[in-house]
Design an enzyme around this catalytic site. Sequence first.
Site, PDB file in Angstrom:
ATOM      1  N   CYS A 263      -4.209  10.238 -15.191  1.00 41.04           N
ATOM      2  CA  CYS A 263      -4.840  10.243 -16.517  1.00 41.04           C
ATOM      3  C   CYS A 263      -6.245  10.825 -16.344  1.00 41.04           C
ATOM      4  O   CYS A 263      -7.228  10.262 -16.814  1.00 41.04           O
ATOM      5  CB  CYS A 263      -4.849   8.861 -17.149  1.00 41.04           C
ATOM      6  SG  CYS A 263      -5.637   7.587 -16.159  1.00 41.04           S
TER       7      CYS A 263
ATOM      8  N   ASP B 224       0.852  -1.188   0.000  1.00 38.93           N
ATOM      9  CA  ASP B 224       0.000   0.000   0.000  1.00 38.93           C
ATOM     10  C   ASP B 224       0.891   1.243   0.000  1.00 38.93           C
ATOM     11  O   ASP B 224       1.639   1.474   0.952  1.00 38.93           O
ATOM     12  CB  ASP B 224      -0.881  -0.040   1.261  1.00 38.93           C
ATOM     13  CG  ASP B 224      -1.830   1.135   1.347  1.00 38.93           C
ATOM     14  OD1 ASP B 224      -1.771   2.013   0.452  1.00 38.93           O
ATOM     15  OD2 ASP B 224      -2.632   1.171   2.295  1.00 38.93           O
TER      16      ASP B 224
HETATM   17  C1  LIG Z   1      -3.022   4.773 -13.106  1.00 35.46           C
HETATM   18  S1  LIG Z   1      -2.752   3.156 -12.582  1.00 35.46           S
HETATM   19  C2  LIG Z   1      -1.009   3.049 -12.775  1.00 35.46           C
HETATM   20  C3  LIG Z   1      -0.521   2.846 -14.197  1.00 35.46           C
HETATM   21  C4  LIG Z   1       0.966   2.537 -14.253  1.00 35.46           C
HETATM   22  N1  LIG Z   1       1.771   3.527 -13.592  1.00 35.46           N
HETATM   23  C5  LIG Z   1       1.476   2.360 -15.674  1.00 35.46           C
HETATM   24  O1  LIG Z   1       2.079   3.269 -16.240  1.00 35.46           O
HETATM   25  O2  LIG Z   1       1.275   1.279 -16.239  1.00 35.46           O
HETATM   26  C6  LIG Z   1      -2.959   3.287 -10.873  1.00 35.46           C
HETATM   27  C7  LIG Z   1      -2.521   2.080 -10.055  1.00 35.46           C
HETATM   28  O3  LIG Z   1      -2.629   2.447  -8.678  1.00 35.46           O
HETATM   29  C8  LIG Z   1      -2.784   1.254  -7.944  1.00 35.46           C
HETATM   30  N2  LIG Z   1      -3.192   1.617  -6.584  1.00 35.46           N
HETATM   31  C9  LIG Z   1      -4.380   2.073  -6.138  1.00 35.46           C
HETATM   32  N3  LIG Z   1      -4.341   2.314  -4.825  1.00 35.46           N
HETATM   33  C10 LIG Z   1      -3.072   2.028  -4.416  1.00 35.46           C
HETATM   34  C11 LIG Z   1      -2.409   2.075  -3.150  1.00 35.46           C
HETATM   35  N4  LIG Z   1      -3.028   2.482  -2.049  1.00 35.46           N
HETATM   36  N5  LIG Z   1      -1.122   1.683  -3.098  1.00 35.46           N
HETATM   37  C12 LIG Z   1      -0.472   1.263  -4.213  1.00 35.46           C
HETATM   38  N6  LIG Z   1      -1.059   1.194  -5.422  1.00 35.46           N
HETATM   39  C13 LIG Z   1      -2.343   1.591  -5.525  1.00 35.46           C
HETATM   40  C14 LIG Z   1      -3.798   0.485  -8.768  1.00 35.46           C
HETATM   41  O4  LIG Z   1      -3.763  -0.890  -8.465  1.00 35.46           O
HETATM   42  C15 LIG Z   1      -3.344   0.819 -10.205  1.00 35.46           C
HETATM   43  O5  LIG Z   1      -2.548  -0.221 -10.692  1.00 35.46           O
END
Ligand SMILES: C[S@@+](CC[C@H](N)C(=O)[O-])C[C@H]1O[C@@H](n2cnc3c(N)ncnc32)[C@H](O)[C@@H]1O
Length: 428
Positions: free
Chosen positions: A370, A298
């Site tokens: 995004c 997390d």
């Molecule tokens: C916009 S996507 C990331 C795309 C990635 N950076 C790429 O370029 O392929 C956001 C990501 O945040 C993750 N996420 C959401 N809450 C989170 C948290 N509390 N800690 C870590 N990751 C988290 C989701 O699982 C998701 O994969």
Amino acid sequence: MNTRLIAARVLSRVLQDGQSLTAALDNALQAVESSKDRAFIQALCYGVCRQYHRLDFILSQLLDKPLKDTDVKALALVGLYQLKFMRVKPHAAVSETVLATRKKPWAKSLINAVLRTYLREQEGLEEKADKEQTAAASHPEWLIKQIEQDWPEQAQKILLENNQQPPMALRVNLSRTSRDHYLQALMDKDIAAVAVSFCPSAIMLDKPVPVDLLPGFAEGLVSVQDAAAQLAAELLDVQPGHRVLDVCAAPGGKTAHILESQSQLKELVAVDIDESRMQRVSENCQRLNLQAKLVVGDAANPEGWWDGKPFDRILLDAPCSALGVIRRHPDIKLLRRAEDIKPLQALQKNILQAVWPLLAPGGLLLYATCSILKQENEQQVQVFLAEHDDAVELSIEADWGSAGKCGRQILTGESGMDGFYYARISKQ
Ligand SMILES: C[S@@+](CC[C@H](N)C(=O)[O-])C[C@H]1O[C@@H](n2cnc3c(N)ncnc32)[C@H](O)[C@@H]1O
């Protein structure tokens, strides 16, 4: 099985169960052998989601009372979509869609009547739809209001762009080949493409092609990634010997790009909370032969995974509303609710605050989303800067997007790109 029926069932998963279109389609297409059928089902599902609010309005005009059965409703939408937006012959569209009611004989005459009445009254119905805002823009009301509030002058253009099919963009692996060489390789295969002037690794194809037709895809010469997302690696400005943290990394598009752009990093740690999505980061790194330390954790609670050593660079590609990528995921218009935005904003704030102490003095954090909503973007960063004395914004001078109160925003469709936001924050 009837392709219209498969499409209607996929749409039903989205409308009724709130499943994402990508997940519902992936699941359904596994059982479809013909690539032509798969393409047709996909076109129906994406098309109905793009035009959902228009088609739903028209359907409501053709019914005495709303349809409770979601499968049958989805089939009616699939029928209307073919008649209005596809080059399927009308009689074939009607008869094949009616045939798809086989398992629900009661719906046969209803679908037949809806589609035939539409054909008779098409002009009047479409005129009526043009006068109704949600139908005309094919967006939910809350989202139209939100976009108009944030971008009063650009709102109409954004709404139109959201309903377009996006171009397919590629990221050339510049550690393995040059963009000119790769453009030549595409030309040799009769795949028309152009270089994106402001992004050294990006290429836009004239028409989408399956990845297995891309020269060197399996060997890692190229990846599929929108040009807006490819701007991250350069903005992060990674140097030899840097320790880099990529938080919210899955499925790993930007992780891979950072590693391709700098082979002499000390380490790249990629963190994501979702284990199954993290698996995709691992697969991407394997295909591209790249090394990163992958952590399922997390980002808002680094104590669980941080070894205490500071990072020189942090990329925070924050979880967001994804309203900048509606072209690629039109089901967002059906699934996202106005009340989702505040919790996302709170999560972004938590993660930003939690990872800031992990950045070394003199280091740089790149905040990205995004999204095109100011609450998730410039307002989020403004509040952060006001609350952190050791945080200074580094402005982004570029020939893409536009500068806001802080950071830089790309609105959906600008230079063919997805809607994206970037802000660079350095630590004193
Ligand atoms: C916009 S996507 C990331 C795309 C990635 N950076 C790429 O370029 O392929 C956001 C990501 O945040 C993750 N996420 C959401 N809450 C989170 C948290 N509390 N800690 C870590 N990751 C988290 C989701 O699982 C998701 O994969």
